[in-house]
Design a protein around this motif. Sequence first.
Motif, PDB file in Angstrom:
ATOM      1  N   GLY A  73       0.818  -1.212   0.000  1.00 13.93           N
ATOM      2  CA  GLY A  73       0.000   0.000   0.000  1.00 13.93           C
ATOM      3  C   GLY A  73       0.850   1.260   0.000  1.00 13.93           C
ATOM      4  N   ILE A  74       1.953   1.235   0.762  1.00  9.70           N
ATOM      5  CA  ILE A  74       2.864   2.385   0.789  1.00  9.70           C
ATOM      6  C   ILE A  74       3.472   2.599  -0.601  1.00  9.70           C
ATOM      7  CG2 ILE A  74       5.018   3.280   1.750  1.00  9.70           C
ATOM      8  CD1 ILE A  74       4.372   1.766   4.331  1.00  9.70           C
ATOM      9  N   VAL A  75       3.930   1.514  -1.210  1.00 12.12           N
ATOM     10  CA  VAL A  75       4.556   1.603  -2.535  1.00 12.12           C
ATOM     11  C   VAL A  75       3.570   2.155  -3.561  1.00 12.12           C
ATOM     12  CG1 VAL A  75       5.604   0.271  -4.407  1.00 12.12           C
ATOM     13  CG2 VAL A  75       6.178  -0.264  -2.038  1.00 12.12           C
ATOM     14  N   ASN A  76       2.340   1.666  -3.530  1.00 10.52           N
ATOM     15  CA  ASN A  76       1.340   2.112  -4.502  1.00 10.52           C
ATOM     16  C   ASN A  76       0.864   3.535  -4.247  1.00 10.52           C
ATOM     17  OD1 ASN A  76       1.293  -0.191  -6.103  1.00 10.52           O
ATOM     18  ND2 ASN A  76      -0.270  -1.199  -4.858  1.00 10.52           N
ATOM     19  N   SER A  77       1.042   4.021  -3.028  1.00 12.79           N
ATOM     20  CA  SER A  77       0.628   5.391  -2.715  1.00 12.79           C
ATOM     21  C   SER A  77       1.648   6.425  -3.166  1.00 12.79           C
ATOM     22  CB  SER A  77       0.404   5.547  -1.201  1.00 12.79           C
ATOM     23  OG  SER A  77      -0.676   4.760  -0.759  1.00 12.79           O
ATOM     24  N   ALA A 262     -12.099   4.671  -5.324  1.00  9.68           N
ATOM     25  CA  ALA A 262     -11.378   3.891  -6.330  1.00  9.68           C
ATOM     26  C   ALA A 262     -10.005   3.478  -5.831  1.00  9.68           C
ATOM     27  CB  ALA A 262     -11.247   4.709  -7.614  1.00  9.68           C
ATOM     28  N   ALA A 263      -9.315   4.378  -5.124  1.00 15.59           N
ATOM     29  CA  ALA A 263      -7.932   4.124  -4.722  1.00 15.59           C
ATOM     30  C   ALA A 263      -7.800   2.977  -3.734  1.00 15.59           C
ATOM     31  CB  ALA A 263      -7.331   5.396  -4.118  1.00 15.59           C
ATOM     32  N   ILE A 264      -8.811   2.745  -2.909  1.00 20.58           N
ATOM     33  CA  ILE A 264      -8.694   1.685  -1.906  1.00 20.58           C
ATOM     34  C   ILE A 264      -9.039   0.302  -2.456  1.00 20.58           C
ATOM     35  CG2 ILE A 264      -9.193   3.279  -0.004  1.00 20.58           C
ATOM     36  CD1 ILE A 264     -12.003   2.116   0.143  1.00 20.58           C
ATOM     37  N   LEU A 265      -9.551   0.254  -3.687  1.00 23.18           N
ATOM     38  CA  LEU A 265      -9.991  -1.043  -4.192  1.00 23.18           C
ATOM     39  C   LEU A 265      -9.472  -1.383  -5.591  1.00 23.18           C
ATOM     40  CD1 LEU A 265     -11.678  -3.548  -3.696  1.00 23.18           C
ATOM     41  CD2 LEU A 265     -13.680  -2.324  -4.566  1.00 23.18           C
ATOM     42  N   ILE A 266      -9.594  -0.465  -6.538  1.00 24.55           N
ATOM     43  CA  ILE A 266      -9.314  -0.789  -7.941  1.00 24.55           C
ATOM     44  C   ILE A 266      -7.880  -1.278  -8.171  1.00 24.55           C
ATOM     45  CG2 ILE A 266      -9.345   0.085 -10.300  1.00 24.55           C
ATOM     46  CD1 ILE A 266     -12.104  -0.279  -8.888  1.00 24.55           C
ATOM     47  N   VAL A 391      -3.984   2.716   3.004  1.00 25.62           N
ATOM     48  CA  VAL A 391      -5.091   2.336   3.889  1.00 25.62           C
ATOM     49  C   VAL A 391      -5.650   0.980   3.476  1.00 25.62           C
ATOM     50  CG1 VAL A 391      -7.425   2.958   4.637  1.00 25.62           C
ATOM     51  CG2 VAL A 391      -5.669   4.736   4.410  1.00 25.62           C
ATOM     52  N   SER A 392      -5.772   0.780   2.166  1.00 22.04           N
ATOM     53  CA  SER A 392      -6.291  -0.485   1.663  1.00 22.04           C
ATOM     54  C   SER A 392      -5.409  -1.655   2.071  1.00 22.04           C
ATOM     55  CB  SER A 392      -6.408  -0.426   0.144  1.00 22.04           C
ATOM     56  OG  SER A 392      -6.883  -1.644  -0.374  1.00 22.04           O
ATOM     57  N   GLY A 393      -4.076  -1.468   1.978  1.00 23.85           N
ATOM     58  CA  GLY A 393      -3.161  -2.534   2.362  1.00 23.85           C
ATOM     59  C   GLY A 393      -3.318  -2.928   3.818  1.00 23.85           C
ATOM     60  N   VAL A 394      -3.500  -1.931   4.685  1.00 26.21           N
ATOM     61  CA  VAL A 394      -3.701  -2.205   6.111  1.00 26.21           C
ATOM     62  C   VAL A 394      -4.989  -2.974   6.338  1.00 26.21           C
ATOM     63  CG1 VAL A 394      -4.045  -1.155   8.381  1.00 26.21           C
ATOM     64  CG2 VAL A 394      -2.366  -0.180   6.794  1.00 26.21           C
ATOM     65  N   VAL A 395      -6.067  -2.529   5.693  1.00 22.67           N
ATOM     66  CA  VAL A 395      -7.372  -3.191   5.855  1.00 22.67           C
ATOM     67  C   VAL A 395      -7.319  -4.619   5.329  1.00 22.67           C
ATOM     68  CG1 VAL A 395      -9.788  -3.148   5.152  1.00 22.67           C
ATOM     69  CG2 VAL A 395      -8.645  -1.020   5.798  1.00 22.67           C
TER      70      VAL A 395
END
Length: 438
Positions: A73-77, A262-266, A391-395
């Motif tokens: 998630g960090i890398v993708n952010s 979109a950012a947390i899922l797609i 956030v998505s990676g953490v969840v």
Amino acid sequence: MTGMITMPVMFVIYNHLMLQKFNTHYIQPLRTFNRNARLFLWVTIINGIILSGWQLFFNIYMLQSGHTREFLGIVNSMPALTGLIFGLPLGRFSDRIGRKQALMIGVAFSSLGYFGQVIFKQPVLIVSMSAISGIFFMLIIVSISPLMMKLSDASNRTLLFSLNYGLQTIAGAVGSLFAGQLPAVFGTLLHVDATDAVAYQAVLIVTLCIGTTALIPLWRMHEPETHPTKLEPGFQQPGLRSGLTRLTFKLALPNFLIGIGAAILIPYMNVFFKDRFAISDSLLGLIFSLSSLSIAIGSFIGPILTMRLGDKIRTVAFTQLGSVVFMLIIGFVPSLWIAGFAVLMRAALMNMSSPLYNAFCMEQTPEGQQGTASSFLNIAWQVGWSVGPYVSGVVQERYGFSPLFITTTILYIIAVGVMWRMFHNAEEIQAHVNPVMV
């Protein structure tokens, strides 16, 4: 008997008229493209193929390499975050050095950043390379539209912009289909399992090597000279503060909400299909290839649907709410084939609405403020993408994908409600105020 004769005649006449329209709006402008425009479209095709391969397997490679979803998630952010920070300076840099030079620098250094993410193993270096790729990919983004303006004229500009979007989407479909076969190929060549991190790493490296060939048509391209616009005495260009009106913030709010959703899922839809259905890489590539094709088809259907429904906001609301239904089907229906079909429908409906809403925003904004408004709309979208993947990676690490599907659905519905509440009669009011504009 007369009716039987009349129908074929009418059919022939209709086809003739449609062919004339197609020739007028597509074939004739296409013939006016100069050599530079054609070279630019080759760059678009190459980038579309490469980006699709990267998006298909990078997340899976990172997880197979032993990295956590939180780190992913960090890398993708990072690309969105660095693009958000450096967007305005990069735009000024592109203005100063020229679009061709900016694109060549962007392609070269963003490729180095992508290579670094695949080659290095240390988390700090991977994050740093992700930041570098984000900075220089933003340089590409801010340079493309101004370059297309210089490579076209009034007779073929619309077609060039449309082909840039359509060819990139279709190239992405081809790239996903092609890349989906490669892990098995490299697994055999390298004597590892097709799902091993080494196989995915080889796919990404080869894909990036092919991507650097975009420098060849860029190098051969000649950028037309820039002719500075002469300003009237006493005229001052509007600054950022004067360009951001209350209306601009209202227009950006739906973009902000949808961007977060979109950012947390797609970005993780490929990981979801791997986790949920344990599908092969070739089938994963096929699904995302068809998804790209459905986006291309949706972009052509959007204007027709707008004519049927009456205005853009009604069409945007209809298509976005429709995409929410298919989003829930993807997340909670246990059948792979139903979920795969829902991916195609969601992609077509949601992406169909994007150019329509952008066009609406520009129509509502005074011409002298459209550039600033467009930048702010992009910033509102990027805010979500700068934090959402982390956030998505953490969840995902703690709760799985179900909360993400629910949260994205809620954000999309809120965005549609906000947009409808603020703008559902805006086009009707504009028609009465200035009927020529509609």
